[in-house]
Design a protein around this motif. Structure first.
Motif, PDB file in Angstrom:
ATOM      1  N   GLU A   1      17.300  32.677  69.510  1.00 26.04           N
ATOM      2  CA  GLU A   1      16.318  31.805  70.155  1.00 26.04           C
ATOM      3  C   GLU A   1      14.895  32.175  69.739  1.00 26.04           C
ATOM      4  O   GLU A   1      14.625  33.312  69.320  1.00 26.04           O
ATOM      5  CB  GLU A   1      16.455  31.910  71.682  1.00 26.04           C
ATOM      6  CG  GLU A   1      17.772  31.372  72.217  1.00 26.04           C
ATOM      7  CD  GLU A   1      17.827  31.367  73.720  1.00 26.04           C
ATOM      8  OE1 GLU A   1      18.770  30.791  74.277  1.00 26.04           O
ATOM      9  OE2 GLU A   1      16.914  31.952  74.349  1.00 26.04           O
ATOM     10  N   LEU A   2      14.022  31.224  69.917  1.00 26.13           N
ATOM     11  CA  LEU A   2      12.609  31.469  69.683  1.00 26.13           C
ATOM     12  C   LEU A   2      12.123  32.516  70.687  1.00 26.13           C
ATOM     13  O   LEU A   2      12.421  32.418  71.886  1.00 26.13           O
ATOM     14  CB  LEU A   2      11.848  30.159  69.870  1.00 26.13           C
ATOM     15  CG  LEU A   2      10.380  30.107  69.481  1.00 26.13           C
ATOM     16  CD1 LEU A   2      10.211  30.296  67.974  1.00 26.13           C
ATOM     17  CD2 LEU A   2       9.784  28.772  69.912  1.00 26.13           C
ATOM     18  N   GLU A   3      11.412  33.523  70.219  1.00 26.57           N
ATOM     19  CA  GLU A   3      10.960  34.569  71.118  1.00 26.57           C
ATOM     20  C   GLU A   3       9.466  34.830  70.964  1.00 26.57           C
ATOM     21  O   GLU A   3       8.894  34.696  69.887  1.00 26.57           O
ATOM     22  CB  GLU A   3      11.732  35.866  70.896  1.00 26.57           C
ATOM     23  CG  GLU A   3      11.501  36.543  69.577  1.00 26.57           C
ATOM     24  CD  GLU A   3      12.118  37.948  69.513  1.00 26.57           C
ATOM     25  OE1 GLU A   3      12.610  38.445  70.545  1.00 26.57           O
ATOM     26  OE2 GLU A   3      12.088  38.545  68.417  1.00 26.57           O
ATOM     27  N   PHE A   4       8.886  35.227  72.078  1.00 23.16           N
ATOM     28  CA  PHE A   4       7.470  35.554  72.130  1.00 23.16           C
ATOM     29  C   PHE A   4       7.189  36.831  71.358  1.00 23.16           C
ATOM     30  O   PHE A   4       7.954  37.794  71.422  1.00 23.16           O
ATOM     31  CB  PHE A   4       7.055  35.718  73.596  1.00 23.16           C
ATOM     32  CG  PHE A   4       5.718  36.367  73.804  1.00 23.16           C
ATOM     33  CD1 PHE A   4       5.634  37.686  74.215  1.00 23.16           C
ATOM     34  CD2 PHE A   4       4.555  35.651  73.574  1.00 23.16           C
ATOM     35  CE1 PHE A   4       4.408  38.286  74.412  1.00 23.16           C
ATOM     36  CE2 PHE A   4       3.320  36.249  73.763  1.00 23.16           C
ATOM     37  CZ  PHE A   4       3.248  37.572  74.181  1.00 23.16           C
ATOM     38  N   VAL A   5       6.066  36.840  70.633  1.00 25.18           N
ATOM     39  CA  VAL A   5       5.645  38.029  69.900  1.00 25.18           C
ATOM     40  C   VAL A   5       4.318  38.560  70.449  1.00 25.18           C
ATOM     41  O   VAL A   5       4.211  39.727  70.823  1.00 25.18           O
ATOM     42  CB  VAL A   5       5.494  37.744  68.399  1.00 25.18           C
ATOM     43  CG1 VAL A   5       4.971  38.984  67.671  1.00 25.18           C
ATOM     44  CG2 VAL A   5       6.824  37.294  67.802  1.00 25.18           C
ATOM     45  N   ALA A   6       3.308  37.698  70.493  1.00 22.20           N
ATOM     46  CA  ALA A   6       1.979  38.146  70.921  1.00 22.20           C
ATOM     47  C   ALA A   6       1.141  36.950  71.341  1.00 22.20           C
ATOM     48  O   ALA A   6       1.378  35.831  70.898  1.00 22.20           O
ATOM     49  CB  ALA A   6       1.285  38.892  69.794  1.00 22.20           C
TER      50      ALA A   6
END
Length: 124
Positions: free
Chosen positions: A44-49
């Motif tokens: 899945e698309l995931e948060f980085v910053a």
């Protein structure tokens, strides 16, 4: 329609550094928080910053905290992600996104504009 164009992806050796950049066509760029997300194959698309509108606050995913740095240049309408000590698990397509508010946020639903992404491949 806001255009976000990412650049800087490519092949990087594990342990090396890479800098991603994102150029925005948003006239009010300095009023919106910006974020970086990534998606690896099959995941899945995931948060980085994320970085707040004025650049005064940043927040990182635990997996990259201390190694990645997000910063922005509101005069140039750009946001960048400096990736240091890149791990093999960082291989993914990285997306720049514009939030609906000034405060940096981690949830992808808080972002209304997205770029096409830039691919990062990590050689171990």
């Amino acid at each position: 329609q806001v255009q976000l164009v990412e650049s800087g992806g490519g092949l990087v050796q594990a342990g090396d550094s890479l800098r991603l950049s994102c150029a925005s066509s948003e006239h009010s760029f300095s009023t919106y928080a910006m974020g970086w997300f990534r998606q690896a194959p099959g995941k899945e698309l995931e948060f980085v910053a994320t970085i707040s509108a004025r650049g005064s606050a940043t927040h990182y995913a635990p997996s990259v905290n201390g190694r990645f740095t997000v910063y922005r240049d509101n005069a140039k309408n750009t946001v960048s992600l400096e990736m240091n000590d890149v791990k093999p698990e960082a291989a993914a397509r990285y997306y720049c996104a514009q939030a609906r508010e000034a405060a940096g946020v981690a949830h992808l639903d808080s972002y209304s504009e997205w770029g096409q992404g830039t691919q990062v491949t990590v050689a171990s």
